[in-house]
Write an enzyme that holds these catalytic residues in place. Structure first.
Site, PDB file in Angstrom:
ATOM      1  CG  ASP A 298      -9.335  52.985  -8.220  1.00 16.67           C
ATOM      2  OD1 ASP A 298      -9.121  53.773  -7.285  1.00 16.67           O
ATOM      3  OD2 ASP A 298      -9.259  51.747  -8.106  1.00 16.67           O
TER       4      ASP A 298
ATOM      5  CG  ASP B 126      -8.378  50.225  -1.079  1.00 21.64           C
ATOM      6  OD1 ASP B 126      -8.997  51.234  -1.451  1.00 21.64           O
ATOM      7  OD2 ASP B 126      -7.674  49.535  -1.832  1.00 21.64           O
TER       8      ASP B 126
HETATM    9  C1  GAL Z   1      -8.004  50.916  -5.178  1.00 25.95           C
HETATM   10  C2  GAL Z   1      -9.468  50.721  -4.871  1.00 25.95           C
HETATM   11  C3  GAL Z   1      -9.701  49.251  -4.613  1.00 25.95           C
HETATM   12  C4  GAL Z   1      -9.284  48.451  -5.831  1.00 25.95           C
HETATM   13  C5  GAL Z   1      -7.840  48.760  -6.174  1.00 25.95           C
HETATM   14  C6  GAL Z   1      -7.406  48.081  -7.446  1.00 25.95           C
HETATM   15  O1  GAL Z   1      -7.749  52.263  -5.423  1.00 25.95           O
HETATM   16  O2  GAL Z   1      -9.818  51.495  -3.754  1.00 25.95           O
HETATM   17  O3  GAL Z   1     -11.064  49.031  -4.299  1.00 25.95           O
HETATM   18  O4  GAL Z   1     -10.118  48.759  -6.918  1.00 25.95           O
HETATM   19  O5  GAL Z   1      -7.666  50.157  -6.334  1.00 25.95           O
HETATM   20  O6  GAL Z   1      -6.081  48.366  -7.763  1.00 25.95           O
END
Ligand code: GAL
Length: 456
Positions: free
Chosen positions: A150, A232
């Site tokens: 991430d 997301d």
């Molecule tokens: C975001 C990511 C999501 C999920 C989330 C968890 O940055 O795009 O898919 O993993 O973090 O905190």
């Protein structure tokens, strides 16, 4: 001595990609991940049940093999042990991640985990920046096969000089002419994890969760196996909510990037919301059909226990999975016959790109998405469909990939009823059931040809 199981290969087209002897990453990944449905409400039992249900429902046999732990699995207080290793949350994972992984691997499945290229995950659990080597080694020792990496909590000195985030145009800083984003700090941070992963005696699928930043599609291939292309996803059709973007926003963005994906490197339009939130049955079908045919990783994001039969049937569609996992043709579907420019993604977007065409070993495929709020008829003239127009025949067997049955034999054109927000999934073969145009691939169709059609 360590086996050299993967290397950076340069293809004829000049693109380098990570190639592994065991084939990891050649095709889009398939599996299940915890985030969309469970967020931080996870523990070892959740993943063990998922593993059992993937096997019992037959999803494993269809190719869904990764069981991925997303954010929130580590010990937020203790963070690392005296050897610098990330500590799993002992309440959620009493046998550690290794204990769970052993059981998941024994089911014939693979295990995935989540970390971050900054100092912490989005929810401020431990990140891997400056600990890349020890983390890669730890994950390998635990038996991990997939790392979602991430992009939260990036220290200021690691932020890009010329930021580009597709869903944050307000943050854009124009780079100098011919700027090479592969030297951006984003790219460097992701390479800092790629290198220790490549030096392991274990292949770990590297899934870069970089939200399309620093135009990752330009350097993603040499860095990982797949790369998130946008913010997301959220289980909505049009528009967005505070947690993310609906399916239509993703599709419109994807239409502009259909040609940035191929063997060994895939655009990732985020984990599936099929079965979640406010998506209707028809919207779930469109979401799955287009994700599959855009060759995005198919990572289920819904609760499997008690899953409705009609939702399971979508996830189990063998013909769509076969398109996604085709070992011969690697192109995504391509939008065609656009009635105007591809709609810009905005919070209120409702208009969709409606016509897509692609090829697989089974034939030429056309996908017709009814973006209207009314049910309606959709038609195509074969002379206007790339791939069909250059076929030696004008008569085709048209097959319905949802029902697995043929509509029949058609010459010159085809019309089908499509419910609001549903997608007709059509396969074309010759009247003898052969592929109508095995030489043709969408990427051979010049972009200006698509534009010419769209101008009409
Ligand atoms: C975001 C990511 C999501 C999920 C989330 C968890 O940055 O795009 O898919 O993993 O973090 O905190």
């Amino acid at each position: 001595m360590r086996a050299n199981v993967h290397s950076l290969a340069v293809f004829a087209v000049g693109v380098s990609a990570i190639v592994s002897e065991d084939g990891t990453g050649r095709l889009p990944a398939m599996g299940w991940a915890s985030w969309n449905e469970y967020a931080c409400d996870i523990n070892e039992t959740v993943f063990l049940r998922v593993g059992e249900v993937l096997v019992d429902l037959g999803l494993k046999d269809l190719g869904y093999e990764y069981v991925n732990i997303d954010d929130c699995w580590s010990d937020k207080m203790k963070r690392r042990d005296e050897n610098g290793r990330i500590m799993p949350n002992a309440t959620m994972f009493p046998r550690g991640i290794k204990g769970l992984t052993d059981d998941i691997l024994a089911m014939g499945l693979k295990m995935g985990i989540h970390s971050d290229s900054g100092t912490g995950t989005c929810l401020k659990y431990e990140g891997s920046l400056y600990h890349e080597k020890v983390d890669a080694e730890t994950f390998a020792e635990w038996g991990i096969d997939y790392l979602k990496y991430d992009n939260c909590n990036v220290p200021e000195e690691w932020e890009d000089d010329y930021p580009y985030w597709p869903d944050r145009p307000d943050l854009f800083v124009e780079p100098p002419p011919r700027y090479d984003y592969s030297i951006s700090k984003n790219a460097i941070r992701y390479r800092r994890m790629r290198d220790p992963l490549l030096s392991l005696n274990r292949t770990i699928q590297f899934s870069m969760c970089i939200w399309g930043g620093a135009p990752v599609e330009r350097w993603g291939n040499e860095t990982g196996h797949s790369w998130r292309m946008y913010g997301d996803i959220t289980p909505l059709w049009g528009g967005r909510d505070p947690t993310g973007w609906g399916v239509v926003a993703m599709l419109n963005q994807a239409a502009m990037h259909w040609n940035d994906t191929g063997f060994w490197g895939h655009n990732d339009w985020d984990m599936l919301e099929v079965g979640n939130g406010e998506l209707t049955y028809e919207e779930s079908r469109s979401h799955f059909a287009l994700w599959a045919t855009m060759k995005t990783p198919l990572i289920i994001g819904t609760r499997l226990e008690g899953i409705k039969d009609e939702i399971l049937a979508i996830l189990e569609n063998k013909e769509l999975i076969a398109f996604n996992q085709d070992t011969v043709y690697d192109d995504s579907v391509m939008p065609f016959n656009l009635d105007g420019p591809i709609p810009e993604t905005t919070a209120n977007i409702t208009r969709t790109v409606s016509h897509y065409v692609g090829t697989s070993v089974a034939g030429i495929h056309v996908f017709l998405l009814n973006g209207d709020d009314e049910d309606g008829e959709m038609s195509i003239e074969f002379s206007e469909v790339p791939g069909l127009e250059s076929s030696k025949t004008t008569t085709f067997i048209v097959h319905d990939m949802w029902t697995g049955e043929d509509f029949g034999l058609f010459t010159s054109s085809f019309t089908v009823d499509v419910k609001s927000h549903d997608t007709a999934t059509l396969r074309f073969t010759t009247s003898c059931g052969r592929h109508p145009n095995p030489e043709w691939m969408p990427s051979q169709t010049q972009p200006d040809e698509i534009l010419r059609k769209s101008a009409r």
